[in-house]
Design a protein around this motif. Structure first.
Motif, PDB file in Angstrom:
ATOM      1  N   LYS A 257       0.969  -1.307   0.044  1.00  0.00           N
ATOM      2  CA  LYS A 257      -0.117  -0.031   0.010  1.00  0.00           C
ATOM      3  C   LYS A 257       0.955   1.353   0.045  1.00  0.00           C
ATOM      4  O   LYS A 257       0.853   2.233  -0.768  1.00  0.00           O
ATOM      5  CB  LYS A 257      -1.050   0.140   1.233  1.00  0.00           C
ATOM      6  N   PHE A 271      -7.493  -3.620  -1.434  1.00  0.00           N
ATOM      7  CA  PHE A 271      -6.610  -4.760  -1.462  1.00  0.00           C
ATOM      8  C   PHE A 271      -7.055  -5.979  -2.232  1.00  0.00           C
ATOM      9  O   PHE A 271      -8.317  -6.342  -1.903  1.00  0.00           O
ATOM     10  CB  PHE A 271      -6.129  -5.118  -0.306  1.00  0.00           C
ATOM     11  N   ALA A 289      -5.364  -6.556   6.542  1.00  0.00           N
ATOM     12  CA  ALA A 289      -5.802  -5.713   5.535  1.00  0.00           C
ATOM     13  C   ALA A 289      -6.530  -4.357   6.257  1.00  0.00           C
ATOM     14  O   ALA A 289      -6.396  -3.244   5.800  1.00  0.00           O
ATOM     15  CB  ALA A 289      -6.816  -6.361   4.607  1.00  0.00           C
ATOM     16  N   PHE A 294      -6.538  -0.205   4.603  1.00  0.00           N
ATOM     17  CA  PHE A 294      -7.572  -0.393   3.439  1.00  0.00           C
ATOM     18  C   PHE A 294      -8.926  -0.292   3.643  1.00  0.00           C
ATOM     19  O   PHE A 294      -9.309  -0.664   4.852  1.00  0.00           O
ATOM     20  CB  PHE A 294      -7.146  -1.828   2.934  1.00  0.00           C
ATOM     21  N   ALA A 297     -11.249  -5.367   1.287  1.00  0.00           N
ATOM     22  CA  ALA A 297     -10.197  -6.318   0.483  1.00  0.00           C
ATOM     23  C   ALA A 297     -11.234  -7.371  -0.185  1.00  0.00           C
ATOM     24  O   ALA A 297     -12.133  -7.843   0.278  1.00  0.00           O
ATOM     25  CB  ALA A 297      -9.575  -6.841   1.502  1.00  0.00           C
TER      26      ALA A 297
END
Ligand SMILES: [Zn+2]
Length: 345
Positions: A257, A271, A289, A294, A297
């Motif tokens: 990231k 993600f 994640a 994020f 995901a």
């Protein structure tokens, strides 16, 4: 499922499509996500049947996109983001188009089809695409190397496979996957060193079509982004995450990231798990994640056992080379998953 699948593919889904059932069935949750892994570049012929199974012909891509435009509402990745982050409702029958890995053919052969059809796409790339010399996906290169000659004991330098029977699988694909799992337990730097030793052992590789196998470099990634496509993160180096140590799994998810954001100068909010199925990831990866910052995901499967809605386990339909249009429609609508569950497969 072995006998059921051909029956569904050749008889049931075409009949359901002709009757119009697949075109109007609402997907579970009211939306669907399609996932590609690139297209066959123009002129590509010396196929590698096993690894090529995840790519599609550009003409099939075009037909699938046209199907989506006729029967679904194709949404922009930013609309999906606004739904996830702010709860802004999605139109009914929304579909998001995504694509994993960041192969060069997505810029040369997939982007023109997307642009022709005015379909936006969310591309997930690894940290390799933040460099000038990204090379191939290591596990695809390993398959080619193992195809050419035996590893002659180089695999004995790897950790043993967690949870596997101690035996040597007969066929190349099973042997390769076992080595991929074992090499995934190395940290990224040790895996690079091990792959260098394998390359040295195997000698010069025959030239392979670059557009089929090479990953995007940073200049090409920027072109994709400047063409209006959205960029998300795949992990740093694409190992089987569930086999990484806690620290290495955190690096794989968090640092890609940071690296992609640094390279493109814009936030990366989504993600996609590498391999993305229950045998390669789980709750730890979903938590990582979330912790990495994020907003959501994506999986690479249509259903996660025992799971309700979880924005860190978003199902996707994985489109394969041999997927017919009725099959594509059956997967997107959720009919395929429901039938599988009904027959206990
Ligand atoms: Zn991938």
């Amino acid at each position: 499922m072995r006998l059921v699948s051909p029956l569904l593919k050749r008889v049931v889904y075409p009949a359901m499509r002709r009757a119009g059932w697949l075109d109007h069935t609402m997907p579970p949750g009211g939306y669907a996500v399609v996932n590609y892994h690139g297209v066959f570049p123009a002129g590509y012929s010396d196929g590698e049947e096993f690894l090529d199974g995840g790519l599609v012909q550009p003409l099939d891509l075009r037909r699938q996109l046209q199907f989506l435009k006729s029967h679904y509402r194709v949404i922009a990745p930013e609309d999906f983001r606004a739904w996830i982050e702010q709860g802004k409702p999605l139109p009914p029958r929304s579909v998001l188009v995504t694509c994993d890995d960041g192969l060069l053919n997505i810029l040369t052969d997939m982007l023109p089809v997307l642009q022709d059809e005015s379909v936006p796409c969310l591309f997930f790339v690894t940290s390799a695409s933040c460099s000038e010399d990204p090379g191939m996906l290591w596990y695809e290169e390993l398959y080619h190397l193992m195809q050419d000659q035996p590893l002659s004991g180089l695999d004995s330098q790897l950790p043993i496979e967690i949870g596997a029977e101690f035996n040597s699988p007969e066929n190349l694909q099973a042997r390769w996957w076992s080595v991929v799992r074992r090499a995934s337990q190395l940290n990224a730097e040790a895996r690079v060193d091990w792959m260098t030793a394998v390359r040295t052992h195997c000698g010069p590789a025959p030239a392979r079509p670059e557009k089929r196998w090479r990953l995007l470099n940073i200049r090409e990634l920027k072109k994709l982004s400047e063409a209006g496509m959205s960029i998300g993160a795949h992990p740093r180096t694409h190992p089987v995450l569930s086999l990484c140590s806690d620290e290495e799994a955190r690096r794989e998810i968090q640092e890609c990231k940071i690296e992609i954001e640094g390279a493109l100068g814009r936030p990366v909010w989504a993600f996609a798990y590498p391999f993305g199925n229950p045998s390669t990831m789980g709750g730890r990866e979903m938590l990582l994640a979330r912790q990495a910052g994020f907003s959501c995901a994506f999986l690479n499967v249509e259903h996660w056992p025992g799971q309700g809605f979880n924005r860190f386990a978003l199902p996707r339909t994985h489109v394969t080379t041999d997927m017919t249009l009725p099959e594509f429609a059956a997967h997107l609508s959720g009919v395929h998953t429901r039938l599988r569950r009904a027959v206990g497969a």
